[in-house]
Structures are given as structure tokens and as C-alpha cells.
Write a protein that holds these residues in place. Sequence first.
Motif, short mmCIF file in Angstrom:
data_model
loop_
_atom_site.label_atom_id
_atom_site.label_comp_id
_atom_site.label_asym_id
_atom_site.label_seq_id
_atom_site.Cartn_x
_atom_site.Cartn_y
_atom_site.Cartn_z
N THR A 112 3.74 -8.91 -5.23
CA THR A 112 3.65 -10.37 -5.08
C THR A 112 3.83 -10.80 -3.63
N PHE A 113 4.38 -9.94 -2.81
CA PHE A 113 4.62 -10.26 -1.40
C PHE A 113 3.33 -10.70 -0.70
N VAL A 114 2.27 -9.88 -0.78
CA VAL A 114 1.00 -10.26 -0.15
C VAL A 114 -0.21 -10.03 -1.04
N GLY A 115 -0.01 -9.58 -2.26
CA GLY A 115 -1.13 -9.34 -3.15
C GLY A 115 -1.13 -10.33 -4.29
N ASP A 116 -2.30 -10.81 -4.63
CA ASP A 116 -2.40 -11.73 -5.77
C ASP A 116 -1.88 -11.02 -7.02
N VAL A 117 -0.94 -11.66 -7.70
CA VAL A 117 -0.40 -11.12 -8.94
C VAL A 117 -0.40 -12.23 -9.97
N TRP A 118 -0.92 -11.92 -11.14
CA TRP A 118 -0.97 -12.88 -12.24
C TRP A 118 0.36 -12.78 -12.99
N PHE B 203 0.81 -1.22 0.00
CA PHE B 203 0.00 0.00 0.00
C PHE B 203 0.84 1.27 0.00
N ILE B 204 1.78 1.35 0.92
CA ILE B 204 2.48 2.62 1.13
C ILE B 204 3.96 2.57 0.76
N ALA B 205 4.50 1.43 0.39
CA ALA B 205 5.94 1.32 0.23
C ALA B 205 6.43 1.39 -1.23
N HIS B 206 5.55 1.56 -2.19
CA HIS B 206 6.02 1.59 -3.58
C HIS B 206 6.90 2.81 -3.87
N LEU B 207 6.43 3.98 -3.50
CA LEU B 207 7.22 5.18 -3.75
C LEU B 207 8.55 5.17 -2.97
N PRO B 208 8.53 4.86 -1.67
CA PRO B 208 9.82 4.76 -0.96
C PRO B 208 10.74 3.68 -1.54
N SER B 209 10.18 2.59 -2.05
CA SER B 209 11.03 1.55 -2.64
C SER B 209 11.68 2.07 -3.92
N ILE C 54 -3.58 -3.81 6.66
CA ILE C 54 -2.94 -2.95 7.66
C ILE C 54 -2.67 -3.73 8.95
N PHE C 55 -3.55 -4.66 9.30
CA PHE C 55 -3.36 -5.44 10.52
C PHE C 55 -2.57 -6.73 10.28
N HIS C 56 -2.15 -6.95 9.05
CA HIS C 56 -1.33 -8.13 8.74
C HIS C 56 0.13 -7.80 9.06
N TRP C 57 0.91 -8.80 9.45
CA TRP C 57 2.31 -8.59 9.81
C TRP C 57 3.13 -7.98 8.67
N SER C 58 2.70 -8.21 7.44
CA SER C 58 3.46 -7.71 6.29
C SER C 58 3.45 -6.19 6.20
N PHE C 59 2.47 -5.55 6.82
CA PHE C 59 2.42 -4.09 6.80
C PHE C 59 3.62 -3.52 7.56
N PHE C 60 4.10 -4.26 8.53
CA PHE C 60 5.31 -3.86 9.25
C PHE C 60 6.50 -3.78 8.29
N VAL C 61 6.57 -4.69 7.33
CA VAL C 61 7.63 -4.66 6.32
C VAL C 61 7.53 -3.37 5.51
N GLU C 62 6.32 -2.98 5.17
CA GLU C 62 6.13 -1.73 4.44
C GLU C 62 6.58 -0.53 5.26
N ILE D 150 8.83 -0.55 7.58
CA ILE D 150 10.30 -0.61 7.62
C ILE D 150 10.89 -0.01 6.35
N ILE D 151 10.33 -0.37 5.19
CA ILE D 151 10.81 0.19 3.92
C ILE D 151 10.67 1.71 3.93
N CYS D 152 9.54 2.20 4.40
CA CYS D 152 9.31 3.64 4.46
C CYS D 152 10.28 4.32 5.42
N LEU D 153 10.51 3.71 6.57
CA LEU D 153 11.42 4.30 7.55
C LEU D 153 12.87 4.31 7.05
N ILE D 154 13.28 3.26 6.38
CA ILE D 154 14.63 3.22 5.81
C ILE D 154 14.79 4.33 4.77
N ALA D 155 13.80 4.47 3.90
CA ALA D 155 13.85 5.53 2.88
C ALA D 155 13.88 6.91 3.54
N LEU D 156 13.06 7.11 4.56
CA LEU D 156 13.04 8.39 5.26
C LEU D 156 14.38 8.66 5.95
#
Length: 167
Positions: free
Chosen positions: A108-114, A2-8, A141-149, A151-157
Amino acid sequence: MFIAHLPSGYLLAKFLDHKIKKYNITRTTFFSLLMIGAVLPDIDLFYFYLIDHRSVHHHKYFLHWFSFWIPIFLISYLYWIYTQRKSKYAWMTLLLSSAGLLHICLDTFVGDVWLFAPFIDKAYVFFEVTPRFHPWWLNFIFHWSFFVEIIICLIALFIYLRDRKKG
């Protein structure tokens, strides 16, 4: 994601900026292309909400297909090599498509991707998000994977703020 594409995209630009010192575009263009490319596949959300009325998962649209991004990447790379790394437009397309590929990988991490669309109509995902909450986005947002997002945002910041202090 959701939120980590731009920071990535920013992190990819920072990584490549250290590896690639000589390129024939401005540094601002370099960073802009990678950051735009990192969110570009999600412009299909406009179609998804405004025209398609959410009838088809937006990851089924061609902007989320490897079969769309990989040929663009390969053709631009081959042309860039053919021109002895002098084609500015091939270089720019190469950057944009590499960030587009990063986007699909992150989705692909947590979203269905064809991944093999349009050849194989099957969704792939590394980790399944169980539907428990309404609205649907709370499940992510309540899934553990959101924490990964986060982290990505915080590293970029952190990298952005650190580099601003350097001058």
C-alpha cells in the motif's frame, strides 16, 4: 514494493523472536513461516503473467485482499487461544497470515491495493508513482520510495550479519 518483502518478513521474525520466547515449533520453522508469508501474496504473479496475461492488476487478486488475510488471521488466533496456545497449526497459520498482512501493508506504500475488495472496487495508495520511464518498473526504482526498500534490506542484512557474528 519490489525487493523488501522477504527482508521485511525476516525483520518481523526477528522482532517477534525477541518478544515471544516460547512457541511449539522450531526456530527455523518460525522464521520460514514469517518469511514465506511475507512473499506469499505475490505468488499471484504466476497467474498474472502466465494465465491472465496481465489483463488485471495483480493487486486485485484475492491474495492481495485484507478480506482474505484478516479472517485467516482472526480464525487462527481465536483457535490458538481456544486451545490455550497449544495448537501448532493455528500458531503456524497465525504467523503466516500476519506476514501476509505485512505484505499488503507494505504494498500500500506505493502500489495500488484494493484494500476493501471484493466489497469496494477502489485502489488505495499512500504515495503515487508517476509514470515517466519505460519499462514500467523503472518508475518504481527511480522513485524516492525505493530508498525505503533499500533501507529495509540493509537493516535486515545488518541484523543478519550481526547475529551471525554472535554465533
